[in-house]
Design a protein around this motif. Structure first.
Motif, PDB file in Angstrom:
ATOM      1  N   MET A   1       0.845  -1.202   0.000  1.00 46.67           N
ATOM      2  CA  MET A   1       0.000   0.000   0.000  1.00 46.67           C
ATOM      3  C   MET A   1       0.886   1.261   0.000  1.00 46.67           C
ATOM      4  SD  MET A   1      -2.931   1.006   2.757  1.00 46.67           S
ATOM      5  CE  MET A   1      -1.918   2.038   3.792  1.00 46.67           C
ATOM      6  N   ASP A   2       0.513   2.245  -0.834  1.00 48.90           N
ATOM      7  CA  ASP A   2       1.251   3.501  -0.852  1.00 48.90           C
ATOM      8  C   ASP A   2       0.828   4.326   0.370  1.00 48.90           C
ATOM      9  OD1 ASP A   2       2.375   5.913  -1.290  1.00 48.90           O
ATOM     10  OD2 ASP A   2       1.499   6.259  -3.277  1.00 48.90           O
ATOM     11  N   CYS A   3       1.784   4.511   1.332  1.00 52.09           N
ATOM     12  CA  CYS A   3       1.396   5.185   2.572  1.00 52.09           C
ATOM     13  C   CYS A   3       1.258   6.693   2.377  1.00 52.09           C
ATOM     14  CB  CYS A   3       2.363   4.844   3.698  1.00 52.09           C
ATOM     15  SG  CYS A   3       4.000   5.447   3.375  1.00 52.09           S
ATOM     16  N   ASN A   4       1.546   7.172   1.171  1.00 54.08           N
ATOM     17  CA  ASN A   4       1.326   8.587   0.883  1.00 54.08           C
ATOM     18  C   ASN A   4       0.017   8.814   0.143  1.00 54.08           C
ATOM     19  OD1 ASN A   4       3.516   9.682   2.135  1.00 54.08           O
ATOM     20  ND2 ASN A   4       4.817   9.628   0.319  1.00 54.08           N
ATOM     21  N   LYS A   5      -0.785   7.768   0.071  1.00 53.58           N
ATOM     22  CA  LYS A   5      -2.068   7.925  -0.620  1.00 53.58           C
ATOM     23  C   LYS A   5      -3.193   7.765   0.395  1.00 53.58           C
ATOM     24  CE  LYS A   5      -4.261   6.627  -4.943  1.00 53.58           C
ATOM     25  NZ  LYS A   5      -5.584   6.808  -4.523  1.00 53.58           N
ATOM     26  N   ARG A   6      -4.067   8.712   0.398  1.00 53.91           N
ATOM     27  CA  ARG A   6      -5.187   8.656   1.338  1.00 53.91           C
ATOM     28  C   ARG A   6      -6.160   7.561   0.888  1.00 53.91           C
ATOM     29  NH1 ARG A   6      -8.080  13.029   4.775  1.00 53.91           N
ATOM     30  NH2 ARG A   6     -10.185  12.226   4.827  1.00 53.91           N
ATOM     31  N   GLN A  26      -2.979   7.741  16.081  1.00 52.46           N
ATOM     32  CA  GLN A  26      -1.650   8.287  15.778  1.00 52.46           C
ATOM     33  C   GLN A  26      -0.711   8.205  16.982  1.00 52.46           C
ATOM     34  OE1 GLN A  26      -0.307   9.064  12.893  1.00 52.46           O
ATOM     35  NE2 GLN A  26      -2.234   8.510  11.905  1.00 52.46           N
ATOM     36  N   LEU A  29       0.642   4.789  16.909  1.00 55.57           N
ATOM     37  CA  LEU A  29       1.565   4.599  15.785  1.00 55.57           C
ATOM     38  C   LEU A  29       2.901   5.288  16.039  1.00 55.57           C
ATOM     39  CD1 LEU A  29      -0.799   5.030  12.687  1.00 55.57           C
ATOM     40  CD2 LEU A  29       0.422   2.953  13.376  1.00 55.57           C
ATOM     41  N   GLN A  33       6.539   3.682  16.369  1.00 59.84           N
ATOM     42  CA  GLN A  33       7.591   4.047  15.409  1.00 59.84           C
ATOM     43  C   GLN A  33       8.858   4.519  16.107  1.00 59.84           C
ATOM     44  OE1 GLN A  33       6.692   7.361  12.748  1.00 59.84           O
ATOM     45  NE2 GLN A  33       8.523   7.009  11.511  1.00 59.84           N
ATOM     46  N   TYR A 147      -1.890  16.672   3.438  1.00 55.32           N
ATOM     47  CA  TYR A 147      -2.176  16.009   2.168  1.00 55.32           C
ATOM     48  C   TYR A 147      -2.005  16.920   0.942  1.00 55.32           C
ATOM     49  CZ  TYR A 147      -3.807  12.058  -0.554  1.00 55.32           C
ATOM     50  OH  TYR A 147      -3.871  11.015  -1.444  1.00 55.32           O
ATOM     51  N   LEU A 186      -1.950  12.675   5.866  1.00 58.38           N
ATOM     52  CA  LEU A 186      -3.099  12.307   5.036  1.00 58.38           C
ATOM     53  C   LEU A 186      -4.301  13.213   5.292  1.00 58.38           C
ATOM     54  CD1 LEU A 186      -2.947   8.392   5.050  1.00 58.38           C
ATOM     55  CD2 LEU A 186      -1.966   9.994   3.411  1.00 58.38           C
TER      56      LEU A 186
END
Ligand code: XMP
Length: 333
Positions: A1-6, A26, A29, A33, A147, A186
């Motif tokens: 999955m592209d993590c820069n795509k909403r 978040q 996450l 991270q 975004y 996003l």
């Protein structure tokens, strides 16, 4: 999955409940991270970096190191406001750097707008990198990417030409390799504001009007001098105060003063008084790509004119910019 795509399934954050769910997610996450490592953030005081700061303070507390660089081109009271809010109220780990002289010395005599922007952007990265090098154990760099920034860079990669070189912290020197933390990347701007309020940031901070990275540097037109910059800052503070007092602040998307490098002849105390003009720019827009002119009642304009010409040393006229975008951009430079 592209993590820069909403993801299409991602619900638009419009309520406090949805914002709280986003924040909880978040926080988890980010903790996962970064572990027990430190995270660095350039905190300008703008909406995006402020929301990221508040979110990361919630997630990792003092493991977040915020650096606020005052390039000497901030509006009146702005850096102090950042210190009061983040160091005072939120007990953040905040490093304040007054780099005014570094910036103004480099900018002395430079009148070409793109050159000024490049100098400010480059020096900002250098000041920030200097601070980063002094710190130990920092592995991550947090950024207030949202975004529209991602969509914008896709456009840029496709070769569409930008009108102005916008400034953001990016492109740090090679020796500083950080992993990025971008918790709001996003989100659209309206969602960032809802999240900011859910995090307890004041309404005025979350809904504050946009302020360009190069700050007053692109409003002190032509070669910046300290005296004209000072006059601009004072005139701008009066404009903002009058907009606040007269119920215009919430109605007009962006309003500010620009001061060109020209003088006209005036008269004060029966003597010749040469001064700069202060130009009022007040626009409405939804996406900053186009903008219309907000009509300001003459009564308020007269009051602003009186105050600026009587309270600000060096300004002897006030002008109103009636130009929509296009053809004028919102900022003058
Ligand atoms: P222009 O002048 O291009 O501005 O019509 C559109 C919007 O962008 C803001 N602006 C900037 N924002 N870094 C930013 O983050 C910049 O370098 C910059 N330059 C302009 C401007 O204030 C307006 O809201």
């Amino acid at each position: 999955m592209d993590c820069n795509k909403r993801p299409e399934s991602m619900e638009r954050i419009t309520t406090k409940e949805l914002a709280n769910a986003f924040i909880d997610e978040q926080v988890e996450l980010v903790r996962k991270q970064v572990g027990d490592k430190k995270v660095l953030l350039a905190l300008s005081g703008g909406v995006d970096s402020s929301v990221v700061a508040a979110l990361l303070i919630k997630a990792i507390g003092k493991q977040l190191v915020c650096v606020h660089v005052n390039h000497g081109l901030m509006r009146k009271g702005e850096s102090q406001g950042v210190i009061d809010m983040f160091q005072g109220e939120l007990d953040a780990n905040l490093i304040y750097v007054d780099a005014t002289d570094r910036f103004l010395d480099l900018l002395a005599g430079v009148s070409e707008p793109e050159k000024k922007r490049k100098i400010i952007g480059k020096e900002f990265i250098e000041v920030f990198a200097d601070e980063a090098r002094k710190l130990e154990g920092v592995s991550f760099l947090a950024q207030g990417t949202i975004y529209p920034d991602i969509l914008e860079s896709i456009k840029a990669a496709e070769g569409k030409k930008a009108v102005k070189s916008h400034h953001n912290v990016g492109g740090l020197p090679e020796d500083l390799k950080f992993e990025l933390v971008e918790p709001i990347k996003l989100l659209f701007k309206d969602e960032v504001r809802v999240v900011g309020e859910a995090l307890g940031l004041p309404h005025a901070m979350v809904y504050r009007q946009p302020f360009p990275g190069p700050g007053l540097g692109v409003r002190c037109l032509g070669a910046i001098t300290r005296d004209r910059l000072h006059a601009l800052r004072e005139a701008d503070a009066i404009l903002r105060e009058e907009f606040d007092n007269n119920g215009l602040a919430g109605k007009v998307w962006q309003y500010f003063i620009a001061v060109p490098d020209i003088k006209s002849v005036g008269v004060k105390d029966e003597s010749r008084y040469e001064g700069w003009p202060a130009i009022i720019r007040a626009v409405n827009t939804t996406d900053a790509m186009t903008a219309t002119i907000e009509e300001i009642p003459y009564e308020i304009l007269h009051k602003i004119t009186y105050r600026i010409t009587h309270e600000v040393e060096g300004i002897n006229r006030v002008l109103l910019d009636l130009t929509p975008k296009p053809i004028g951009t919102i900022e003058w430079e």
